[in-house]
Enzyme design. Structure first.
Site, PDB file in Angstrom:
ATOM      1  N   ARG A 241       0.854  -1.181   0.000  1.00 32.96           N
ATOM      2  CA  ARG A 241       0.000   0.000   0.000  1.00 32.96           C
ATOM      3  C   ARG A 241       0.891   1.233   0.000  1.00 32.96           C
ATOM      4  O   ARG A 241       1.969   1.232   0.608  1.00 32.96           O
ATOM      5  CB  ARG A 241      -0.908   0.034   1.230  1.00 32.96           C
ATOM      6  CG  ARG A 241      -2.071  -0.950   1.193  1.00 32.96           C
ATOM      7  CD  ARG A 241      -3.121  -0.577   0.138  1.00 32.96           C
ATOM      8  NE  ARG A 241      -4.275  -1.452   0.158  1.00 32.96           N
ATOM      9  CZ  ARG A 241      -4.435  -2.535  -0.602  1.00 32.96           C
ATOM     10  NH1 ARG A 241      -3.492  -2.886  -1.457  1.00 32.96           N
ATOM     11  NH2 ARG A 241      -5.539  -3.257  -0.518  1.00 32.96           N
ATOM     12  N   GLU A 270      -3.521   7.494  -4.332  1.00 34.17           N
ATOM     13  CA  GLU A 270      -4.031   6.944  -5.605  1.00 34.17           C
ATOM     14  C   GLU A 270      -5.364   7.579  -5.983  1.00 34.17           C
ATOM     15  O   GLU A 270      -6.205   7.763  -5.104  1.00 34.17           O
ATOM     16  CB  GLU A 270      -4.241   5.423  -5.481  1.00 34.17           C
ATOM     17  CG  GLU A 270      -2.956   4.669  -5.357  1.00 34.17           C
ATOM     18  CD  GLU A 270      -3.140   3.152  -5.214  1.00 34.17           C
ATOM     19  OE1 GLU A 270      -4.242   2.646  -5.524  1.00 34.17           O
ATOM     20  OE2 GLU A 270      -2.189   2.495  -4.816  1.00 34.17           O
ATOM     21  N   HIS A 288      -1.452  -0.032  -9.764  1.00 34.49           N
ATOM     22  CA  HIS A 288      -2.071  -0.957  -8.804  1.00 34.49           C
ATOM     23  C   HIS A 288      -2.735  -2.158  -9.509  1.00 34.49           C
ATOM     24  O   HIS A 288      -3.944  -2.366  -9.402  1.00 34.49           O
ATOM     25  CB  HIS A 288      -3.102  -0.208  -7.934  1.00 34.49           C
ATOM     26  CG  HIS A 288      -3.356  -0.883  -6.621  1.00 34.49           C
ATOM     27  ND1 HIS A 288      -3.693  -0.209  -5.475  1.00 34.49           N
ATOM     28  CD2 HIS A 288      -3.341  -2.204  -6.270  1.00 34.49           C
ATOM     29  CE1 HIS A 288      -3.868  -1.060  -4.472  1.00 34.49           C
ATOM     30  NE2 HIS A 288      -3.663  -2.284  -4.938  1.00 34.49           N
TER      31      HIS A 288
END
Ligand code: DGY
Length: 333
Positions: A241, A270, A288
């Site tokens: 993350r 993000e 991602h």
């Protein structure tokens, strides 16, 4: 008068043939197009729902569930669940589930590929060629670092970390890892992996991979101080993350030559990517997608659907959801 069917909110368009399985048991409230839902919209969608099938883009905490008196299950399509406030859900008696295992190997493949891309400068080399800079074979062009025979550091030795360690054996790598708890020797020995303390991991890894969950105590675990422990020839790869890394400190280390290269599939804000990273050549950036093979994304949705139906008492696992998140009431674990 027929009884009201339970309602399930599906927050994003997923695979219709898999989501359709819900429709045999519940009334489905689908979301027709990809959306970033505002907190108030999520709260409104949950207000009269018994279940929710959500993704990591949907943040669900105390405020979103305040009016959701019927809600019994939030099924996350993803193994990471930092988008869910598990304490708030548990306190409200709502079961949360996630999708471990089905994405382990696909995600490990991608982590290994990213690490190799950073070490061998693959995306940088492709840009060089596409931009028309290649004048023919050059002895000293785009020289990278080796992967085989080097030391791999794995921070977070859960399922995905272990799958990466297995891949490293085929590359004759020395594998070091750090995890809060050392693995049982029955698991550790076949991996030929050695537990070390965190600073040693940073200092000794030629290629360091982050595969640990994000939580308040792992926020900006990679910062100027930990980067300073690393070898200047090392690479850093993250498929975990974004919040684990202080991206400004990383950009500074990459720009100054303090660190050779990095590869990131996840970012703190993000979909925003820090412009300092975008400006650098020695960082591989992907949006991602580590678990994003077609087969694995389908398996994730299928598992999330099974979990959701199970908590509502339906389907092949009725009342026994395959992957409740640990804090779920004991009956569902
Ligand atoms: C996960 O599962 O947590 C990934 O980050 C998204 O697939």
């Amino acid at each position: 008068m027929s009884a009201r069917r339970p309602r399930v909110w599906v927050s994003q368009p997923l695979f219709p043939d898999l989501v359709d399985r819900l429709g045999r048991h519940v009334e489905v409230r689908a979301t027709p197009a990809v959306r970033k839902h505002a907190p108030a919209d999520i709260a409104a969608a949950l207000r009269d729902a018994e279940g929710a099938l959500v993704t990591l883009n949907d943040t669900i905490g105390a405020a979103e569930i305040r009016g959701a008196s019927r809600l019994r299950v939030v099924a996350n399509v993803g193994v990471g669940y930092d988008n869910l406030d598990i304490a708030a859900l548990t306190q409200a008696g709502i079961v949360a589930t996630n999708t471990p295992d089905v994405l382990t190997e696909t995600t490990a493949d991608f982590g290994f590929a990213l690490m190799m891309a950073a070490a061998r400068r693959i995306t940088e080399a492709e840009r060089f060629l596409r931009d028309g800079h290649w004048q023919g074979w050059q002895f000293g062009a785009l020289l990278g670092g080796d992967v085989h025979g080097r030391t791999l550091g794995i921070l977070g030795m859960g399922r995905i970390g272990q799958a990466i360690a297995r891949r490293a054996r085929g590359f004759d790598m020395r594998v070091l890892y750090h995890n809060r708890n050392r693995l049982d020797p029955v698991v550790e020995t076949p991996l030929q992996a050695q537990w070390v303390d965190r600073d040693t991991l940073f200092a000794e890894a030629d290629h360091l991979l982050l595969v640990l969950p994000y939580a308040a105590d792992s926020h900006h675990l990679v910062d100027a101080a930990t980067l300073a422990l690393m070898k200047p020839s090392a690479t850093l790869t993250s498929i975990a993350r974004g919040g684990l890394i202080d991206e400004g400190a990383l950009a500074e280390a990459l720009a100054s030559g303090r660190l050779a290269a990095a590869a990131l599939d996840v970012f703190e804000g993000e979909p925003r990517v820090d412009p300092r990273l975008l400006a650098l050549h020695n960082v591989v950036l992907t949006p991602h997608i580590a678990s994003g093979s077609l087969a694995t994304r389908r398996a994730m949705v299928a598992l999330a659907v099974d979990n959701l139906l199970a908590v509502l008492g339906h389907g092949p696992h009725a009342n026994r959801p395959p992957s409740p998140i640990a804090a779920a009431p004991a009956i569902f674990r």
